[in-house]
Design a protein around this motif. Sequence first.
Motif, PDB file in Angstrom:
ATOM      1  N   ASP A  37     -28.284 -23.385 -13.435  1.00  0.00           N
ATOM      2  CA  ASP A  37     -27.810 -24.308 -14.470  1.00  0.00           C
ATOM      3  C   ASP A  37     -28.924 -25.236 -14.931  1.00  0.00           C
ATOM      4  OD1 ASP A  37     -25.351 -23.118 -14.153  1.00  0.00           O
ATOM      5  OD2 ASP A  37     -24.505 -24.739 -12.929  1.00  0.00           O
ATOM      6  N   SER A  38     -29.759 -25.678 -13.980  1.00  0.00           N
ATOM      7  CA  SER A  38     -30.871 -26.550 -14.332  1.00  0.00           C
ATOM      8  C   SER A  38     -31.896 -25.806 -15.187  1.00  0.00           C
ATOM      9  CB  SER A  38     -31.537 -27.082 -13.060  1.00  0.00           C
ATOM     10  OG  SER A  38     -32.665 -27.862 -13.350  1.00  0.00           O
ATOM     11  N   LEU A  39     -32.164 -24.551 -14.843  1.00  0.00           N
ATOM     12  CA  LEU A  39     -33.108 -23.750 -15.613  1.00  0.00           C
ATOM     13  C   LEU A  39     -32.596 -23.503 -17.026  1.00  0.00           C
ATOM     14  CD1 LEU A  39     -35.797 -22.178 -15.478  1.00  0.00           C
ATOM     15  CD2 LEU A  39     -34.469 -20.191 -14.729  1.00  0.00           C
ATOM     16  N   ARG A  40     -31.307 -23.240 -17.141  1.00  0.00           N
ATOM     17  CA  ARG A  40     -30.717 -22.975 -18.449  1.00  0.00           C
ATOM     18  C   ARG A  40     -30.697 -24.230 -19.324  1.00  0.00           C
ATOM     19  NH1 ARG A  40     -25.590 -21.040 -17.104  1.00  0.00           N
ATOM     20  NH2 ARG A  40     -26.329 -18.882 -17.229  1.00  0.00           N
ATOM     21  N   ALA A  41     -30.326 -25.360 -18.728  1.00  0.00           N
ATOM     22  CA  ALA A  41     -30.139 -26.574 -19.523  1.00  0.00           C
ATOM     23  C   ALA A  41     -31.438 -27.332 -19.769  1.00  0.00           C
ATOM     24  CB  ALA A  41     -29.132 -27.498 -18.826  1.00  0.00           C
ATOM     25  N   GLU A  42     -32.324 -27.344 -18.752  1.00  0.00           N
ATOM     26  CA  GLU A  42     -33.513 -28.197 -18.842  1.00  0.00           C
ATOM     27  C   GLU A  42     -34.823 -27.435 -18.656  1.00  0.00           C
ATOM     28  OE1 GLU A  42     -33.073 -31.604 -16.267  1.00  0.00           O
ATOM     29  OE2 GLU A  42     -30.888 -31.539 -16.468  1.00  0.00           O
ATOM     30  N   ARG A  43     -34.729 -26.127 -18.478  1.00  0.00           N
ATOM     31  CA  ARG A  43     -35.899 -25.280 -18.258  1.00  0.00           C
ATOM     32  C   ARG A  43     -36.735 -25.734 -17.056  1.00  0.00           C
ATOM     33  NH1 ARG A  43     -33.161 -22.788 -21.257  1.00  0.00           N
ATOM     34  NH2 ARG A  43     -33.781 -21.687 -23.159  1.00  0.00           N
ATOM     35  N   THR A  44     -36.055 -26.176 -16.004  1.00  0.00           N
ATOM     36  CA  THR A  44     -36.783 -26.631 -14.822  1.00  0.00           C
ATOM     37  C   THR A  44     -36.118 -26.135 -13.544  1.00  0.00           C
ATOM     38  OG1 THR A  44     -37.629 -28.545 -13.597  1.00  0.00           O
ATOM     39  CG2 THR A  44     -35.519 -28.821 -14.725  1.00  0.00           C
ATOM     40  N   LEU A  45     -36.951 -25.857 -12.559  1.00  0.00           N
ATOM     41  CA  LEU A  45     -36.495 -25.507 -11.211  1.00  0.00           C
ATOM     42  C   LEU A  45     -36.958 -26.553 -10.203  1.00  0.00           C
ATOM     43  CD1 LEU A  45     -37.296 -21.670 -11.158  1.00  0.00           C
ATOM     44  CD2 LEU A  45     -35.027 -22.715 -11.234  1.00  0.00           C
ATOM     45  N   ALA A  46     -37.252 -27.733 -10.683  1.00  0.00           N
ATOM     46  CA  ALA A  46     -37.878 -28.756  -9.848  1.00  0.00           C
ATOM     47  C   ALA A  46     -37.069 -29.060  -8.596  1.00  0.00           C
ATOM     48  CB  ALA A  46     -38.111 -30.030 -10.665  1.00  0.00           C
ATOM     49  N   ASP A  47     -35.770 -29.263  -8.740  1.00  0.00           N
ATOM     50  CA  ASP A  47     -34.969 -29.661  -7.579  1.00  0.00           C
ATOM     51  C   ASP A  47     -35.025 -28.616  -6.475  1.00  0.00           C
ATOM     52  OD1 ASP A  47     -34.318 -31.970  -8.873  1.00  0.00           O
ATOM     53  OD2 ASP A  47     -32.280 -31.364  -9.426  1.00  0.00           O
ATOM     54  N   LEU A  48     -34.826 -27.353  -6.849  1.00  0.00           N
ATOM     55  CA  LEU A  48     -34.838 -26.284  -5.844  1.00  0.00           C
ATOM     56  C   LEU A  48     -36.223 -26.120  -5.232  1.00  0.00           C
ATOM     57  CD1 LEU A  48     -33.557 -23.892  -4.356  1.00  0.00           C
ATOM     58  CD2 LEU A  48     -34.140 -22.470  -6.341  1.00  0.00           C
ATOM     59  N   VAL A  49     -37.242 -26.071  -6.052  1.00  0.00           N
ATOM     60  CA  VAL A  49     -38.590 -25.801  -5.566  1.00  0.00           C
ATOM     61  C   VAL A  49     -39.081 -26.927  -4.666  1.00  0.00           C
ATOM     62  CG1 VAL A  49     -40.987 -25.532  -6.277  1.00  0.00           C
ATOM     63  CG2 VAL A  49     -39.191 -24.290  -7.489  1.00  0.00           C
ATOM     64  N   GLU A  50     -38.828 -28.156  -5.042  1.00  0.00           N
ATOM     65  CA  GLU A  50     -39.302 -29.279  -4.225  1.00  0.00           C
ATOM     66  C   GLU A  50     -38.539 -29.364  -2.908  1.00  0.00           C
ATOM     67  OE1 GLU A  50     -39.136 -32.707  -6.719  1.00  0.00           O
ATOM     68  OE2 GLU A  50     -40.587 -31.876  -8.161  1.00  0.00           O
ATOM     69  N   ALA A  51     -37.228 -29.176  -2.967  1.00  0.00           N
ATOM     70  CA  ALA A  51     -36.438 -29.208  -1.736  1.00  0.00           C
ATOM     71  C   ALA A  51     -36.819 -28.051  -0.816  1.00  0.00           C
ATOM     72  CB  ALA A  51     -34.949 -29.164  -2.063  1.00  0.00           C
ATOM     73  N   GLY A  52     -37.019 -26.872  -1.384  1.00  0.00           N
ATOM     74  CA  GLY A  52     -37.411 -25.720  -0.577  1.00  0.00           C
ATOM     75  C   GLY A  52     -38.788 -25.900   0.034  1.00  0.00           C
ATOM     76  N   HIS A  53     -39.708 -26.459  -0.733  1.00  0.00           N
ATOM     77  CA  HIS A  53     -41.045 -26.717  -0.202  1.00  0.00           C
ATOM     78  C   HIS A  53     -40.991 -27.684   0.968  1.00  0.00           C
ATOM     79  CE1 HIS A  53     -45.391 -27.203  -0.221  1.00  0.00           C
ATOM     80  NE2 HIS A  53     -45.223 -28.514  -0.205  1.00  0.00           N
ATOM     81  N   ASP A  54     -40.218 -28.749   0.824  1.00  0.00           N
ATOM     82  CA  ASP A  54     -40.080 -29.726   1.906  1.00  0.00           C
ATOM     83  C   ASP A  54     -39.455 -29.085   3.144  1.00  0.00           C
ATOM     84  OD1 ASP A  54     -41.192 -31.654   0.296  1.00  0.00           O
ATOM     85  OD2 ASP A  54     -39.284 -32.624  -0.215  1.00  0.00           O
ATOM     86  N   ALA A  55     -38.460 -28.217   2.923  1.00  0.00           N
ATOM     87  CA  ALA A  55     -37.798 -27.555   4.049  1.00  0.00           C
ATOM     88  C   ALA A  55     -38.763 -26.622   4.775  1.00  0.00           C
ATOM     89  CB  ALA A  55     -36.582 -26.784   3.552  1.00  0.00           C
ATOM     90  N   ARG A  56     -39.590 -25.916   4.017  1.00  0.00           N
ATOM     91  CA  ARG A  56     -40.587 -25.044   4.642  1.00  0.00           C
ATOM     92  C   ARG A  56     -41.601 -25.855   5.440  1.00  0.00           C
ATOM     93  NH1 ARG A  56     -42.130 -19.839   6.347  1.00  0.00           N
ATOM     94  NH2 ARG A  56     -44.350 -20.051   6.794  1.00  0.00           N
TER      95      ARG A  56
END
Length: 316
Positions: free
Chosen positions: A258-277
């Motif tokens: 939904d974020s990619l469709r509406a705002e063309r961004t994956l920031a929330d997923l990518v940043e949270a996933g990076h922190d989790a890794r």
Amino acid sequence: MTSAKKAPVCVLGTGLIGGSLLRAAIAAGYDAWGYNRSAAGAQAARTDGFDVTEDLPGALRRAAQTDALVVVAVPMPAVDPLLSAIATYAPRCPLTDVVSVKEPVAAAVRDHGLADRYVGGHPMAGTAESGWAATDPALFREAVWAVGVDEGARVDPWTRVVRLALDCGSVVVPVAAAEHDRAVARISHLPHMLAEALALAGAVGGDLALGLAAGSFRDGTRVAGTAPDLVRAICEPNSTALLEVLDETLTVLGAARDSLRAERTLADLVEAGHDARRRYESARRWEITDVRPGERDWLENLRAAGARGGVITRLS
């Protein structure tokens, strides 16, 4: 009575995990033998010099005569017939398993009247290969081996299971069955589902997509190379926990879509996933040294320590 330190071991099922355990136990100085339902699998082990038979009653009678630790090393769908045979031929032997789920095995053990000698186990090791040809005595070195600390566990079988795991080169994480199953749904069973979906996405993309595929696709789909019937046997018995984490993951992916469709961004997923890794990479185990088997509240204290990242690396 046979010494608990190097007591005999009878492995029922000599595929990748059971066969590797048989090899590792013998390399560590145990008297060990195995059973395999497949005549071809048993013969392959014998050709390599290992004592593996297709005679299940014979293997279990030998276990009963020597007070061997019996290890159930087959997928969950094949557990019940083995437990029935154990109840008939070796009901007083200490018993463990290396099955990827713990609550269903524990329930089956109770149904067969074997709970008083049972301690669950699960070495967190494996490859996408299967069968005796894939076995490796070094498979468990530096791996984590989950060992059950559920109510009612007795000191002698528990200690024997832990010693075997340590002698095979693993570190031991004490964990209750329900907590184990919820955890492995996240870090083992969900990855199988994601790998299958990713492999399918690549294949649907056709020859060009597969021709361009490199490290991230290879690594992300590695476990999709596991035999489909084995993947089902691993994941489906843990359906309740797996459904919970699958729903959670679909929610996360849906939000990213939904974020990619509406705002063309994956920031929330990518940043949270990076922190989790990063959290995974920085996680540090610590050694449990202040709990002794058999003392007051030892099972509860070990469970709590395991939940905080504690491991057992030696037994006094």
